[in-house]
Design a protein around this motif. Sequence first.
Motif, PDB file in Angstrom:
ATOM      1  N   GLU A 234      -5.837   2.138   5.757  1.00 39.76           N
ATOM      2  CA  GLU A 234      -5.430   3.198   6.689  1.00 39.76           C
ATOM      3  C   GLU A 234      -4.145   2.780   7.402  1.00 39.76           C
ATOM      4  N   ASP A 236      -1.749   5.455   8.247  1.00 37.59           N
ATOM      5  CA  ASP A 236      -1.116   6.710   8.633  1.00 37.59           C
ATOM      6  C   ASP A 236      -1.635   7.290   9.941  1.00 37.59           C
ATOM      7  N   ASN A 237      -2.888   7.127  10.243  1.00 36.56           N
ATOM      8  CA  ASN A 237      -3.480   7.773  11.403  1.00 36.56           C
ATOM      9  C   ASN A 237      -3.583   6.806  12.575  1.00 36.56           C
ATOM     10  N   SER A 238      -4.049   7.315  13.705  1.00 40.26           N
ATOM     11  CA  SER A 238      -4.179   6.476  14.890  1.00 40.26           C
ATOM     12  C   SER A 238      -5.269   5.440  14.688  1.00 40.26           C
ATOM     13  N   GLY A 239      -5.205   4.390  15.458  1.00 40.34           N
ATOM     14  CA  GLY A 239      -6.177   3.309  15.337  1.00 40.34           C
ATOM     15  C   GLY A 239      -5.567   2.109  14.646  1.00 40.34           C
TER      16      GLY A 239
END
Length: 258
Positions: A234, A236-239
Amino acid sequence: MAAVPVLPPLEVISAPSSWECVDFISDLHLDASRPHTFDAWKRFLAKTAGQAVFILGDLFEAWIGDDACRQEAFEAEAINALHQAAQRRWIGFLPGNRDFLVGSELLQHIGVHPVDDPAVLEAHGQRVLLTHGDLLCLADASYQRFRLQVRDPNWQRLFLAKPLSERRELARNMRDASRQHQNDMPAWADVDLSAALGWLTQTQCNVLVHGHTHRPGSQSIAPGYERHVLTDWELDNSGPARAEILRLTQEGFTRINI
Protein backbone atom coordinates in the motif's frame (compact mmCIF):
# COMPACT_ATOMS: atom_id res chain seq x y z
CA MET A 1 -15.92 -25.04 11.12
CA ALA A 2 -15.17 -26.27 7.59
CA ALA A 3 -13.39 -29.55 7.08
CA VAL A 4 -9.63 -29.37 6.60
CA PRO A 5 -8.93 -29.43 2.83
CA VAL A 6 -7.48 -32.73 1.65
CA LEU A 7 -4.31 -32.25 -0.35
CA PRO A 8 -3.91 -33.95 -3.72
CA PRO A 9 -0.43 -34.85 -4.97
CA LEU A 10 1.36 -31.52 -5.10
CA GLU A 11 3.50 -29.79 -7.68
CA VAL A 12 7.13 -29.77 -6.48
CA ILE A 13 9.43 -27.03 -7.76
CA SER A 14 13.11 -27.87 -7.28
CA ALA A 15 15.22 -24.73 -7.35
CA PRO A 16 18.31 -24.93 -9.55
CA SER A 17 21.64 -23.98 -8.06
CA SER A 18 21.48 -20.65 -9.91
CA TRP A 19 18.62 -19.53 -7.63
CA GLU A 20 20.85 -18.01 -4.96
CA CYS A 21 18.07 -15.59 -4.00
CA VAL A 22 14.31 -16.31 -4.13
CA ASP A 23 11.73 -13.58 -3.49
CA PHE A 24 8.08 -13.94 -2.40
CA ILE A 25 5.35 -11.28 -2.68
CA SER A 26 1.56 -11.24 -2.52
CA ASP A 27 -1.49 -9.04 -2.02
CA LEU A 28 -0.44 -6.02 -4.04
CA HIS A 29 -4.07 -5.54 -5.21
CA LEU A 30 -2.91 -3.60 -8.25
CA ASP A 31 -5.36 -1.50 -10.21
CA ALA A 32 -5.37 1.75 -12.15
CA SER A 33 -6.27 3.80 -9.06
CA ARG A 34 -3.03 2.85 -7.25
CA PRO A 35 -0.23 4.19 -9.48
CA HIS A 36 2.46 4.45 -6.77
CA THR A 37 2.04 0.82 -5.74
CA PHE A 38 2.03 -0.19 -9.39
CA ASP A 39 5.25 1.73 -10.11
CA ALA A 40 6.97 0.26 -7.03
CA TRP A 41 6.06 -3.23 -8.22
CA LYS A 42 7.48 -2.57 -11.69
CA ARG A 43 10.71 -1.21 -10.19
CA PHE A 44 10.99 -4.26 -7.94
CA LEU A 45 10.57 -6.64 -10.89
CA ALA A 46 13.24 -4.77 -12.84
CA LYS A 47 15.84 -4.40 -10.08
CA THR A 48 15.45 -7.24 -7.57
CA ALA A 49 18.51 -9.37 -6.88
CA GLY A 50 16.30 -12.45 -6.91
CA GLN A 51 16.82 -15.00 -9.65
CA ALA A 52 13.24 -16.18 -8.99
CA VAL A 53 10.10 -14.36 -7.84
CA PHE A 54 7.00 -16.13 -6.55
CA ILE A 55 3.78 -14.11 -6.64
CA LEU A 56 1.45 -15.81 -4.15
CA GLY A 57 -1.90 -14.39 -5.20
CA ASP A 58 -3.90 -11.17 -5.27
CA LEU A 59 -1.43 -9.43 -7.50
CA PHE A 60 -4.49 -7.67 -8.91
CA GLU A 61 -7.42 -6.11 -7.10
CA ALA A 62 -9.63 -7.90 -9.61
CA TRP A 63 -8.92 -9.84 -12.80
CA ILE A 64 -12.06 -10.23 -14.86
CA GLY A 65 -10.66 -12.19 -17.79
CA ASP A 66 -7.58 -12.35 -19.97
CA ASP A 67 -9.32 -10.43 -22.76
CA ALA A 68 -9.11 -7.34 -20.52
CA CYS A 69 -5.40 -6.98 -21.31
CA ARG A 70 -6.30 -6.58 -25.00
CA GLN A 71 -8.85 -3.83 -24.32
CA GLU A 72 -7.75 -1.97 -21.18
CA ALA A 73 -4.59 0.10 -20.79
CA PHE A 74 -3.87 -0.83 -17.17
CA GLU A 75 -4.21 -4.58 -17.69
CA ALA A 76 -2.07 -4.38 -20.84
CA GLU A 77 0.71 -2.49 -19.01
CA ALA A 78 0.65 -4.95 -16.11
CA ILE A 79 0.93 -7.97 -18.39
CA ASN A 80 3.73 -6.28 -20.33
CA ALA A 81 5.61 -5.68 -17.05
CA LEU A 82 5.32 -9.37 -16.19
CA HIS A 83 6.45 -10.32 -19.69
CA GLN A 84 9.52 -8.08 -19.48
CA ALA A 85 10.42 -9.41 -16.02
CA ALA A 86 10.11 -13.00 -17.20
CA GLN A 87 12.85 -12.33 -19.77
CA ARG A 88 15.28 -11.58 -16.93
CA ARG A 89 14.33 -14.03 -14.16
CA TRP A 90 12.00 -16.92 -13.31
CA ILE A 91 8.54 -15.64 -12.37
CA GLY A 92 5.93 -17.91 -10.80
CA PHE A 93 2.28 -16.94 -10.37
CA LEU A 94 -0.01 -18.64 -7.83
CA PRO A 95 -3.60 -17.32 -7.97
CA GLY A 96 -5.39 -15.64 -5.09
CA ASN A 97 -9.02 -14.91 -4.34
CA ARG A 98 -8.96 -11.72 -6.47
CA ASP A 99 -7.09 -12.96 -9.56
CA PHE A 100 -8.00 -16.64 -9.91
CA LEU A 101 -9.22 -15.94 -13.47
CA VAL A 102 -5.72 -15.24 -14.77
CA GLY A 103 -5.38 -17.99 -17.35
CA SER A 104 -2.48 -20.41 -17.59
CA GLU A 105 -2.30 -19.93 -21.36
CA LEU A 106 -1.79 -16.19 -20.92
CA LEU A 107 0.91 -16.77 -18.30
CA GLN A 108 2.74 -19.28 -20.47
CA HIS A 109 2.51 -16.93 -23.45
CA ILE A 110 4.35 -14.18 -21.54
CA GLY A 111 6.88 -16.59 -20.00
CA VAL A 112 5.42 -16.67 -16.47
CA HIS A 113 5.12 -20.07 -14.78
CA PRO A 114 1.68 -21.02 -13.38
CA VAL A 115 2.02 -22.41 -9.84
CA ASP A 116 -0.60 -24.63 -8.21
CA ASP A 117 -2.14 -23.73 -4.85
CA PRO A 118 -0.64 -25.24 -2.79
CA ALA A 119 2.78 -26.20 -4.13
CA VAL A 120 6.12 -27.25 -2.67
CA LEU A 121 9.40 -25.42 -3.25
CA GLU A 122 12.67 -27.19 -2.57
CA ALA A 123 15.40 -24.57 -2.14
CA HIS A 124 18.50 -24.10 0.00
CA GLY A 125 17.95 -27.34 1.89
CA GLN A 126 14.34 -26.57 2.83
CA ARG A 127 10.96 -27.80 1.69
CA VAL A 128 8.65 -24.79 1.67
CA LEU A 129 4.88 -25.07 1.30
CA LEU A 130 3.47 -22.21 -0.78
CA THR A 131 -0.18 -21.15 -0.74
CA HIS A 132 -2.20 -17.97 -1.08
CA GLY A 133 -3.66 -18.74 2.35
CA ASP A 134 -7.42 -18.46 1.88
CA LEU A 135 -7.92 -22.22 1.72
CA LEU A 136 -6.70 -22.45 5.32
CA CYS A 137 -9.01 -19.74 6.71
CA LEU A 138 -11.50 -22.38 7.81
CA ALA A 139 -13.36 -20.29 10.39
CA ASP A 140 -14.85 -18.17 7.59
CA ALA A 141 -17.38 -20.74 6.41
CA SER A 142 -19.31 -18.34 4.17
CA TYR A 143 -16.13 -17.38 2.32
CA GLN A 144 -15.24 -21.04 1.81
CA ARG A 145 -18.66 -21.60 0.21
CA PHE A 146 -18.14 -18.57 -2.02
CA ARG A 147 -14.66 -19.79 -2.98
CA LEU A 148 -16.03 -23.18 -3.97
CA GLN A 149 -18.65 -21.48 -6.15
CA VAL A 150 -16.34 -19.16 -8.08
CA ARG A 151 -13.67 -21.82 -8.63
CA ASP A 152 -16.24 -24.04 -10.36
CA PRO A 153 -15.44 -24.26 -14.12
CA ASN A 154 -19.10 -23.82 -15.05
CA TRP A 155 -19.39 -20.61 -13.00
CA GLN A 156 -16.21 -19.29 -14.60
CA ARG A 157 -17.38 -20.18 -18.10
CA LEU A 158 -20.67 -18.30 -17.61
CA PHE A 159 -18.90 -15.31 -16.03
CA LEU A 160 -16.33 -15.02 -18.81
CA ALA A 161 -19.08 -15.20 -21.45
CA LYS A 162 -20.50 -11.88 -20.22
CA PRO A 163 -19.44 -8.56 -21.74
CA LEU A 164 -16.36 -6.99 -20.18
CA SER A 165 -18.31 -4.06 -18.76
CA GLU A 166 -20.77 -6.39 -17.04
CA ARG A 167 -17.97 -8.49 -15.59
CA ARG A 168 -16.30 -5.37 -14.22
CA GLU A 169 -19.51 -4.32 -12.50
CA LEU A 170 -20.06 -7.80 -11.07
CA ALA A 171 -16.48 -7.86 -9.76
CA ARG A 172 -17.03 -4.46 -8.12
CA ASN A 173 -20.19 -5.75 -6.45
CA MET A 174 -18.38 -8.86 -5.19
CA ARG A 175 -15.56 -6.73 -3.74
CA ASP A 176 -18.09 -4.50 -1.98
CA ALA A 177 -19.84 -7.57 -0.57
CA SER A 178 -16.49 -8.96 0.58
CA ARG A 179 -15.60 -5.72 2.40
CA GLN A 180 -18.99 -5.67 4.07
CA HIS A 181 -18.56 -9.30 5.12
CA GLN A 182 -15.17 -8.49 6.65
CA ASN A 183 -16.63 -5.50 8.49
CA ASP A 184 -19.44 -7.65 9.90
CA MET A 185 -17.06 -10.28 11.24
CA PRO A 186 -15.83 -9.81 14.83
CA ALA A 187 -12.32 -10.57 13.59
CA TRP A 188 -10.87 -11.28 10.17
CA ALA A 189 -10.35 -15.03 9.96
CA ASP A 190 -6.73 -16.14 10.15
CA VAL A 191 -5.17 -19.34 8.92
CA ASP A 192 -6.18 -22.36 10.99
CA LEU A 193 -2.85 -23.34 12.54
CA SER A 194 -3.89 -26.95 13.17
CA ALA A 195 -4.79 -27.34 9.52
CA ALA A 196 -1.56 -25.61 8.50
CA LEU A 197 0.46 -28.00 10.63
CA GLY A 198 -1.42 -30.91 9.08
CA TRP A 199 -0.49 -29.69 5.62
CA LEU A 200 3.15 -29.27 6.61
CA THR A 201 3.48 -32.74 8.09
CA GLN A 202 1.61 -34.32 5.18
CA THR A 203 3.92 -32.70 2.63
CA GLN A 204 7.08 -33.12 4.71
CA CYS A 205 7.66 -29.36 4.64
CA ASN A 206 9.11 -27.38 7.53
CA VAL A 207 8.03 -23.89 6.40
CA LEU A 208 4.72 -22.41 5.25
CA VAL A 209 4.72 -19.17 3.22
CA HIS A 210 1.39 -17.48 2.48
CA GLY A 211 -0.38 -14.15 2.08
CA HIS A 212 -4.10 -13.28 2.06
CA THR A 213 -4.55 -12.29 5.70
CA HIS A 214 -2.68 -8.93 5.53
CA ARG A 215 -1.10 -9.82 8.88
CA PRO A 216 2.61 -9.97 8.10
CA GLY A 217 4.86 -11.76 10.50
CA SER A 218 6.69 -14.98 11.29
CA GLN A 219 5.95 -17.51 13.96
CA SER A 220 6.65 -21.04 15.11
CA ILE A 221 3.61 -23.27 14.58
CA ALA A 222 5.16 -26.20 16.43
CA PRO A 223 8.73 -27.32 17.19
CA GLY A 224 10.47 -27.51 13.83
CA TYR A 225 7.64 -25.85 11.89
CA GLU A 226 7.23 -22.17 11.09
CA ARG A 227 5.17 -19.87 8.91
CA HIS A 228 5.95 -16.59 7.21
CA VAL A 229 3.00 -14.35 6.34
CA LEU A 230 3.54 -11.89 3.51
CA THR A 231 2.44 -8.28 3.74
CA ASP A 232 0.06 -6.50 1.42
CA TRP A 233 1.43 -3.50 -0.49
CA GLU A 234 0.00 0.00 0.00
CA LEU A 235 1.74 3.12 -1.28
CA ASP A 236 -1.20 5.23 -2.43
CA ASN A 237 -3.67 5.77 0.40
CA SER A 238 -3.40 7.29 3.86
CA GLY A 239 -1.71 5.35 6.62
CA PRO A 240 1.68 3.68 6.90
CA ALA A 241 3.32 2.75 3.60
CA ARG A 242 3.80 -0.98 3.07
CA ALA A 243 5.95 -2.67 0.42
CA GLU A 244 7.93 -5.65 1.63
CA ILE A 245 9.36 -8.82 0.14
CA LEU A 246 10.28 -12.08 1.83
CA ARG A 247 13.61 -13.40 0.59
CA LEU A 248 15.11 -16.89 0.87
CA THR A 249 18.84 -17.43 0.53
CA GLN A 250 21.31 -19.99 1.83
CA GLU A 251 21.27 -18.07 5.14
CA GLY A 252 17.50 -18.46 5.52
CA PHE A 253 14.51 -16.10 5.32
CA THR A 254 14.74 -12.33 5.65
CA ARG A 255 12.22 -9.51 5.18
CA ILE A 256 13.20 -6.57 3.01
CA ASN A 257 11.27 -3.31 3.09
CA ILE A 258 11.57 -1.66 -0.29
